[in-house]
Design an enzyme around this catalytic site. Structure first.
Site, PDB file in Angstrom:
ATOM      1  CB  CYS A 135      -3.702   3.127  -1.736  1.00 29.93           C
ATOM      2  SG  CYS A 135      -4.858   4.468  -1.438  1.00 29.93           S
TER       3      CYS A 135
ATOM      4  CD  GLN B 101      -7.062  -4.884   3.674  1.00 30.04           C
ATOM      5  OE1 GLN B 101      -7.991  -5.671   3.766  1.00 30.04           O
ATOM      6  NE2 GLN B 101      -7.242  -3.580   3.514  1.00 30.04           N
TER       7      GLN B 101
ATOM      8  CG  HIS C 236      -1.968   0.971   1.313  1.00 29.30           C
ATOM      9  ND1 HIS C 236      -1.747   2.293   1.643  1.00 29.30           N
ATOM     10  CD2 HIS C 236      -3.304   0.851   1.092  1.00 29.30           C
ATOM     11  CE1 HIS C 236      -2.899   2.934   1.642  1.00 29.30           C
ATOM     12  NE2 HIS C 236      -3.865   2.090   1.306  1.00 29.30           N
TER      13      HIS C 236
ATOM     14  CE  LYS D 112      -7.709  -1.004   6.106  1.00 22.95           C
ATOM     15  NZ  LYS D 112      -8.557  -0.635   4.969  1.00 22.95           N
TER      16      LYS D 112
ATOM     17  CG  ASP E  60       0.357  -2.685   6.289  1.00 22.20           C
ATOM     18  OD1 ASP E  60      -0.649  -2.865   7.003  1.00 22.20           O
ATOM     19  OD2 ASP E  60       0.335  -1.987   5.246  1.00 22.20           O
TER      20      ASP E  60
END
Length: 408
Positions: free
Chosen positions: A366, A205, A125, A228, A202
Site C-alpha cells: 500500500c 507501525q 501508506h 498491530k 500516523d
C-alpha cells in the site's frame, strides 16, 4: 536485550504459533500487517462476551454499567499509554485509516481553503495519501510531498524548504510500514508549528516498537491501530488536542454523538462521544486493554531491544545471499526488512516461502508511490515481533536459498 525476556515463555502465550503450515511449523514474519494475539487478549475477548455483554452508556442495568466501565477503562489506559493530557482526547475509531479520514474530512474540510498547502511524505501508506488528495480536490488546497534519499530517509532540508505561511497541515508516518524507517517526527512537528501548521502522525507501525509521549512530541493528532500491537482487529485510536477536537465538526451522525435531537435541530455531544456515533466495537475495545497490559508487563524497552537484535541478525544474514538487495537501509529502523532478489518476482518468493511454512508479505505494501521512487514493482517484507527467534530467521534464509536454487 533478550536476557530480559523469556522468549519461549512469550511464544507459549500465542496459541497460533503452534500451527503447522504445509507440514512445517509456522514461521510468522508478517507482523507489520498484523501481530498475533496472546492468550491474555483472547481470554479478555471471550470474557467480555461471557460475563459483560451489553450495549454501553445508555443502560442502567448491571451488565450495561459493567460493560461501560470496562469500555471506558480502555480509554483511560490509552490516555496513559500515550501520556495524553485528558481522556476525552482519546477517540475510538475502527483503525488508523478511519482515524486519518476522520481528521481529513472534519479538520480538513472545515479549515483548508484554496491555496493552502498540505505536506505528506514519499513513504506514506495509501491511507495517508488518498484522504488528503480527496480533501485537496474539494477545497483547492495543494498537496506537497517530502522526498527521500536512497536509504529511505526523509530529506529534511527539502522539508524545511517546503514550509511557508501557506503550509496549514502536515501528515506523516512515524515509521514506514514498507521500509521500517523511523522518521524524526519531533523535528517535523517543531518545524511545522513554527509556521503555524497542524500535524498528524500516523503511528500504525510505531506503537509496538517505540515509547510514545504525545505531550512531549506536541503533535496535534496521533493515530494507531490495536491489531498491530497484539490487540484485536477493527479497533483504532485517534488522539487529538482537545481544543482542535472541540473545533472540528462531527464526522458521522447517529446515536451517542448527540445531546438532543428534534426535526428542526440537533445539538452534539461532548468529547469524545461527538466522534463516536452508533454502537461501537465494544468487545474489541474492552479486550484491547489486555494488549496494553501485556506489552507493559514485558516492557517496551526490552521488546525494542530484542527486536533490534532480530533486525541486525536478519540484515546480516540476508545480505549474504547473492542477488538479494535490501530496500531501505535507514540509520534508524524498526524490525522490518524489505528486499528484492535479482530475476525473481516477489510474489513467487512469497508463494515458495509459504510452501515451507514461512509467512511474509509481498507486493507494494500500500505504498505504490514509494515503490515507484525505488523503481520497483514491490518487495518481499519480513517483519519481526517479540515472539520471533533467530532460529526462525535461519529458516527464512534457508528458504530463500531454496527459492534461489529453483528460480534464480
Amino acid at each position: 536485550m533478550s536476557e530480559n525476556l523469556n522468549i519461549q515463555q512469550i511464544r507459549a502465550d500465542f496459541p497460533i504459533l503452534n500451527e503447522v503450515i504445509n507440514g512445517k511449523p509456522l514461521v510468522y514474519f508478517d507482523n507489520a500487517a498484523t501481530t498475533q494475539k496472546p492468550r491474555q487478549v483472547l481470554d479478555a475477548l471471550l470474557g467480555y462476551y461471557e460475563h459483560s455483554n451489553a450495549n454501553i452508556h445508555r443502560g442502567i442495568h448491571h451488565l450495561a454499567e459493567k460493560a461501560t466501565s470496562e469500555f471506558e477503562a480502555t480509554r483511560r489506559r490509552i490516555q496513559e499509554f500515550l501520556n495524553a493530557r485528558l481522556s476525552e482526547e482519546i477517540i475510538f475509531t475502527y483503525g488508523t485509516t478511519d482515524s486519518i479520514n476522520l481528521v481529513a474530512q472534519t479538520y480538513g474540510r472545515a479549515f483548508l481553503k484554496a491555496g493552502d498547502e498540505v505536506i505528506i511524505s514519499t513513504m506514506e501508506h495509501h491511507s495517508n495519501i488518498v484522504p488528503w488528495q480527496m480533501v485537496c480536490e474539494e477545497t483547492g488546497a495543494v498537496l506537497r510531498v517530502i522526498p527521500i534519499n536512497d536509504e529511505g530517509e526523509l530529506l529534511m532540508d527539502e522539508y524545511e524548504n517546503m514550509l511557508s505561511e501557506r503550509t496549514k497541515f502536515v501528515s506523516v508516518v512515524h515509521v514506514s510500514n514498507a521500509l521500517g524507517t523511523i522518521n524524526p517526527v519531533a523535528e517535523i512537528i517543531q518545524k511545522a508549528h513554527a509556521v503555524g501548521a497542524k500535524v498528524l502522525i500516523d503511528g500504525a507501525q510505531a506503537t509496538a516498537h517505540i515509547d510514545l509521549d504525545v505531550q512531549a512530541l506536541d503533535c496535534d493528532f496521533y493515530t494507531f491501530s490495536l491489531h498491530k500491537l497484539y490487540g484485536p482487529t477493527g479497533m483504532g485510536t485517534l488522539y487529538g488536542k482537545k481544543e482542535l477536537l472541540d473545533a472540528m465538526p462531527p464526522y458521522r451522525g447517529g446515536g451517542e454523538m448527540i445531546k438532543e435531537v428534534t426535526f428542526e435541530k440537533t445539538t452534539y455531544n461532548e468529547l469524545p462521544y461527538k466522534f463516536e456515533a452508533g454502537t461501537p466495537n465494544i468487545a474489541d475495545v474492552v479486550a484491547a486493554k489486555a494488549a496494553f497490559d501485556y506489552v507493559d508487563t514485558l516492557g517496551k524497552p526490552h521488546i525494542a531491544a530484542y527486536e533490534h537484535e532480530l533486525l541486525t541478525y536478519a540484515t546480516d544474514a540476508l545480505q549474504d545471499i547473492d542477488g538479494l538487495r535490501i530496500v531501505g537501509q535507514a540509520k534508524q529502523k524498526v524490525s522490518v526488512v524489505s528486499f528484492v532478489m535479482e530475476g525473481i518476482h516477489h510474489q513467487d518468493i512469497g508463494v515458495l516461502l509459504d510452501q515451507q511454512g514461512i509467512a511474509v508479505r509481498t507486493g507494494h505494501h500500500c505504498t505504490q508511490p514509494l515503490m515507484q521512487r525505488f523503481g520497483i514493482a514491490g518487495t518481499t517484507r519480513a517483519s519481526f515481533a517479540v515472539y520471533n527467534t533467530t532460529e526462525e530467521i535461519d529458516r527464512l534464509v534457508q528458504g530463500l536459498h531454496k527459492v534461489k536454487k529453483m528460480l534464480g
